[in-house]
Each structure stands twice: as structure tokens, then as C-alpha cells.
Design a protein around this motif. Structure first.
Motif, short mmCIF file in Angstrom:
data_model
loop_
_atom_site.label_atom_id
_atom_site.label_comp_id
_atom_site.label_asym_id
_atom_site.label_seq_id
_atom_site.Cartn_x
_atom_site.Cartn_y
_atom_site.Cartn_z
N LYS A 4 28.28 -5.53 22.25
CA LYS A 4 29.03 -4.17 21.94
C LYS A 4 30.19 -4.46 21.29
O LYS A 4 30.69 -3.91 20.48
CB LYS A 4 29.29 -3.76 23.19
N ILE A 5 31.02 -5.59 21.74
CA ILE A 5 32.25 -6.11 21.17
C ILE A 5 32.05 -6.28 19.67
O ILE A 5 32.90 -5.91 18.93
CB ILE A 5 32.90 -7.31 21.99
N LEU A 6 30.90 -6.87 19.50
CA LEU A 6 30.69 -7.23 17.88
C LEU A 6 29.98 -6.00 17.04
O LEU A 6 29.85 -6.24 15.74
CB LEU A 6 29.60 -8.32 17.73
N GLY A 7 30.05 -4.70 17.68
CA GLY A 7 29.75 -3.70 16.98
C GLY A 7 28.14 -3.76 16.68
O GLY A 7 27.64 -2.80 15.85
#
Lengths: 213, 213
Positions: free
Chosen positions: B76-79
Motif C-alpha cells: 500500500k505504501i508503495l502505491g
DNA sequence: TAGATTGTTAATCGATTAACAATC
DNA sequence: TAGATTGTTAATCGATTAACAATC
């Protein structure tokens, strides 16, 4: 030969200096100050002077740096003084693309052979280089004095290839497989993890505001 | 959404966490401590905890981290939560190799088209994707909502392509041409300068002792 | 509960930037 | 000589590591 302990940060900047100095030479610029180089390369003038002084005093007070001299000095520091024999392991799309990248040859990296396990590829010629059977890798490396190998296999095959290369006394590995190789520490290795770079891009795409029109 | 100011050093490590967590999941490891992860990934346990705590408290005292949860959180953090439409510009060897790299698709990067100036390539299909004329690049990007472009042209063509992409409101550029692009700062850019990496390798080949038998 | 391990603060280390005397 | 610019030392900044109280 002053290379007590150059930091990785400095080493990673050297190729960029080399590239920009070449551009300057091509534009017939023969003299440059750290201040002016800073403007075009994007490092601070202070950092440029610090970086260069790790290797020696290449400049001249009141004048700056001689572009041609500095270009050649950095080339020497980067080891561009003798040719390296290389092989590509894995003749898939990426291996073929790298084989066709003739500019590596301009820097002295001489492609001697391409290796693959797929019998349908063995015997082909890619960019004037023969594709050999993986079984012959070790003998070939020793016979042709190959010092550097590009690993372009998939993730699963990479470690086995690396082991064979080490066994055959390779000196360096440029690894394009998305895995970190287990290697003795005397082997020089550089990883190109494309997926990692793409995910970094993805991170910033998510962060930046979508709209801007 | 804690992203006050994450350092580049941290961001560049995220894809590696993601990769190793996936490996652990594939091995049916469901729980891991920073100490054990340190052993396999090579960062210090302290650094791992520091890195992760930039984004939230994903662990549990006395237990460690849940591998599956952490993997998804980092995704999620990495998109990696929505697909991105992409194009490749330059259908040479490298462009073709990247088009055939199907794993990008697994991460949600959907290749919509390939562009080239060479009329002999236009109309071809590479890896199930059509090659279009460069002239149609801008219109295509807007029509297909393309957010990310891979530049695989030569050094000379890259800036012109970049200008067209910016004009068409591209959001990110993955640049494989050996040149630094001039871009407005809202454009996300990631450079893959293969020559720079190769020269870094060359530097260390020169440094390390030749013999070892 | 006792043991393990996190989250987080403080200490250390290293890299970058600033400043300036040396000198071309 | 006066002006410019390096080489280099010192100051600052940032990233990594160590330590430990909190807590599961």
C-alpha cells in the motif's frame, strides 16, 4: 594511488562526472570551475571539490579544471584503461537487448559469448556473438579470460549461474535477476533490480498530487 | 497517512522489504522478528524497526511482525493499490525487452502502447501490444489516461520525447536513456543509467586484487 | 508471570555544506 | 597586482546504530 577508503556515495557519483565531462568536451569546453560544473551537474561546488580531492588535486587555483584532463583522470579512476572480456548468461529479451547495446563495447567491455540453457537458442548469433550451451560456461570463462558476467536469467536460475561463475573464477557479476545473490565477498557485484526502481516510481506517483491542470 | 518527510534512503529500501516479505510468504513463514528479518535481508534490526515506524506501528511487542500484514502494508505504501496505464517510447531492443517483461503487469503496470519514429516498426505487435507512430503519442496518452512512460530511445531523442510527454500531462517517467532529463518538478522521474552502473562495477574490478587462486 | 520484541529516544557515525587561507 | 578559484578544515546536517522502557 590514493584510495584509502572512498565512500560509496562518492563512487556512485563518478560515472556522472565522467558523462558530463564528455558532454563538455563534445561542446568544445576545455575549462570549467567547480561553480559552473555545479550549475550543470547539480551537485554543490563544494561537493565537487571534495569528491575530486579524494583522488588528487586535479584543479588549479584561480583557473578551475581542465576538462580533458579531468575526463581522462576520472576514466582512469573508473578503470577504463584496459578492456574487460564479458559474457551474457541468459539469451532472453533482456540478454539480447544488452548484447545489442554496442556502447558497452566503446567503454572497453568486450562481449565474448552468450549462454543459455534453451537448445533452440544455442548456435544462434546475436549482435555478432555466438550463443553457447550453458554447460560450456565454466570452460569458456577460463579459456577466454572472461572477468565479468551479466546475469540475465530469471530469478530461479540466477543463483545456480552465479555459483558456476564463481567456480570458474569470474571477478565481477552484473546481476539483472530480481534476487540478491549469495557470493563470496571477493566477487564484485552490481545489481539492477528493475522492479525495485519501478516500485520507487510507484511510491512517488502515489505521493504526488494527481491534478495539476 | 503519515508521510511528513520520509527520507530517500528509507524509500529506496521499501521495495527490498516487499520482495523479501513475498519470499517469506511463499515459504509459509507467517511471523518474523526484526532480528530474524535482519539476518536474511541484511539491514540491522534497529534500522528495520526505524524504517517501518516511519509509516506506523506494524509490529507487536514480544511477537514481531505478521508477514502477510506487513507485506500488504508495504504494498500500500508503495502505491500498489491501483493499476497504472503505461507506454513505452522507443521500440528498439530495450523497449522490446521491457514490453516482454510481463512481471510489470503483475504489479499493476498495464502496458497500453509502444511508440517509435521508425515507420518499419509502426503497426507491429510486441508482446500483445501495438506499436504506434510517435506522432500519435500525445493524443494517446490523454485518451487512454496513461500516467507513466518508459523512455527507451537513444540519448539524442530522449529530451524531445520527455517534452511531449510533459505536454500531454504524463505523471511519471522511467528513463533508460543515458541522459538526465529536464523536467518540471511535479513530474516523477526515475533514471536507469546502465552505463553508470557498469562503470561502478568497473571501478571495483580495478580496485580488487586480480589474483585469488 | 517471565520472556521476547517492539517503538522510540539518545548517541554515534558519516556525508554534505560552508568558510577561508593558499595560490595560480 | 587583483581576481578567481582551488584544496582543505571546520560546522552542520542527516542517517544509522544502540539502548531501553513499554507492553504483548
Amino acid at each position: 594511488m590514493p584510495d584509502n577508503k572512498i565512500s560509496m556515495a562518492v563512487i556512485k557519483r563518478l560515472p556522472k562526472y565522467h558523462r558530463y565531462l564528455k558532454d563538455l568536451l563534445d561542446k568544445d569546453v576545455h575549462r570549467i570551475s567547480s561553480k559552473e560544473l555545479s550549475r550543470i551537474i547539480g551537485f554543490t561546488a563544494s561537493q565537487i571539490r571534495q569528491d575530486l580531492n579524494n583522488f588528487g588535486g586535479f584543479g588549479q587555483q584561480g583557473y578551475g579544471y581542465n576538462v580533458e584532463d579531468l575526463y581522462h583522470e576520472i576514466g582512469k579512476i573508473l578503470g577504463l584503461t584496459k578492456p574487460y572480456n564479458t559474457v551474457i548468461v541468459g539469451a532472453g529479451n533482456l540478454g539480447q537487448a544488452l548484447a545489442n547495446y554496442t556502447s558497452f563495447g566503446d567503454y572497453g567491455f568486450k562481449l565474448q559469448g552468450i549462454f543459455d540453457i534453451n537448445p533452440r537458442l544455442v548456435g544462434m548469433r546475436i549482435s555478432n556473438t555466438d550463443v553457447y550451451d550453458m554447460e560450456d560456461l565454466g570452460a569458456f570463462i577460463k579459456e577466454k579470460n572472461v572477468e565479468l558476467a551479466f546475469i540475465c536469467t530469471n530469478k530461479e536460475g540466477a543463483q545456480d549461474v552465479a555459483d558456476r561463475l564463481v567456480e570458474a573464477d569470474i571477478r565481477g557479476i552484473w546481476n539483472f535477476a530480481p534476487v540478491d545473490l549469495n557470493l563470496p565477498e571477493e566477487i564484485v557485484v552490481e545489481n539492477v533490480h528493475l522492479i525495485d526502481d519501478l516500485l520507487t516510481l510507484s511510491y512517488f506517483l502515489k505521493e504526488k498530487p494527481e491534478t495539476e491542470a
